[in-house]
Write an enzyme that holds these catalytic residues in place. Structure first.
Site, short mmCIF file in Angstrom:
data_model
loop_
_atom_site.label_atom_id
_atom_site.label_comp_id
_atom_site.label_asym_id
_atom_site.label_seq_id
_atom_site.Cartn_x
_atom_site.Cartn_y
_atom_site.Cartn_z
CG ASN A 1 -54.51 -17.85 -6.82
OD1 ASN A 1 -55.10 -18.70 -7.49
ND2 ASN A 1 -55.09 -17.18 -5.84
CG HIS B 1 -63.28 -11.10 -8.50
ND1 HIS B 1 -62.84 -10.04 -7.74
CD2 HIS B 1 -64.58 -11.29 -8.16
CE1 HIS B 1 -63.82 -9.60 -6.99
NE2 HIS B 1 -64.89 -10.35 -7.22
C1 GRF Z 1 -57.36 -14.51 -4.22
O1 GRF Z 1 -58.47 -14.82 -3.44
C2 GRF Z 1 -57.78 -13.84 -5.50
O2 GRF Z 1 -59.05 -14.22 -5.92
C3 GRF Z 1 -57.78 -12.38 -5.15
O3 GRF Z 1 -56.70 -12.24 -4.26
C4 GRF Z 1 -56.48 -13.45 -3.56
C5 GRF Z 1 -55.02 -13.78 -3.67
O4 GRF Z 1 -54.64 -14.83 -2.83
N1 GRF Z 1 -57.67 -11.57 -6.35
P1 GRF Z 1 -53.17 -15.44 -2.87
O5 GRF Z 1 -52.19 -14.31 -2.53
O6 GRF Z 1 -52.93 -15.96 -4.24
O7 GRF Z 1 -53.18 -16.50 -1.84
#
Ligand code: GRF
Length: 212
Positions: free
Chosen positions: A19, A116
């Site tokens: 992300n 989330h």
């Molecule tokens: C994501 O699935 C988000 O929804 C949750 O943690 C995960 C983070 O993934 N809160 P990344 O580290 O961004 O790949």
């Protein structure tokens, strides 16, 4: 004439940082009118720190202290200090695996957001994609929300739906949700950076015409 100061993001994560990458790319491409001021992690070897350093962005490991699911008082101070020193406008949780408590949330009131992997208020907490499969829902998704004192309970900014397929395993469903997150999070952050998002009690008011 001096140009307006860019909107500054402080990103907290404990994991791979996909992300964060989506957010950094959206900033670089001009789709998100903001800059990443700082990346912090409670996990020394977290991928998110590597992804940030590859992009020459400031990235720090800050020890979380003696608890397993939250920051201890000293750590909370250190996190707050680093974010304030970096003049962060918005704290962005991107897979940060610790609950943030009162003093932190007070210092950044209505300025902490999270993503989330479910359509909240369904399936808060851990492994939401597994919860979705266990309940046999046909549609799930992801939610961007402001963080309040509860767990995954703050005012909702935006949501994206994802179909649940007969053939899904936890891994395939999680992957599809993750892809939706990479689109939704930068869009919601852009709306906040542009001043199109306002919190009114439990609810988020969006500027007319903006719908993530
Ligand atoms: C994501 O699935 C988000 O929804 C949750 O943690 C995960 C983070 O993934 N809160 P990344 O580290 O961004 O790949």
């Amino acid at each position: 004439m001096r140009s307006e100061r860019p909107f500054r993001l402080g990103i907290l994560g404990s994991g791979t940082g996909s992300n964060f990458v989506a957010i950094a790319e959206a900033c670089a491409a001009g789709r998100l009118p903001a800059e990443v001021a700082l990346v912090l992690s409670d996990v020394e070897q977290a991928g998110i720190l590597d992804r940030a350093r590859e992009r020459h962005l400031p990235a720090l490991y800050l020890a979380p202290g003696k608890f397993r699911t939250k920051l201890d008082e000293e750590a909370e101070h250190a996190y707050l200090g680093a974010l304030q020193e970096a003049r962060v406008d918005l704290v962005v949780l991107a897979g940060f695996m610790r609950i943030l408590k009162g003093a932190f949330l007070k210092a950044f009131e209505n300025r902490v957001v999270n993503i989330h992997p479910s359509l909240l208020p369904a399936f808060p907490g851990m492994a939401s994609w597994q919860q979705a499969l266990d309940h046999g829902v046909k549609v799930t998704g992801c939610t961007v929300h402001f963080v309040d004192q509860g767990v995954d309970s703050g005012p909702i900014i935006g949501q994206r739906t994802v179909p649940v397929l007969e053939s899904d395993t936890p891994e395939t469903l999680h992957r599809r949700i993750h892809q939706a997150e990479h689109e939704l999070y930068p869009q919601c952050l852009a709306a906040i950076a542009r001043g199109q998002v306002r919190v009114e009690g439990r609810l988020v008011r969006l500027s007319p015409g903006w719908q993530p």
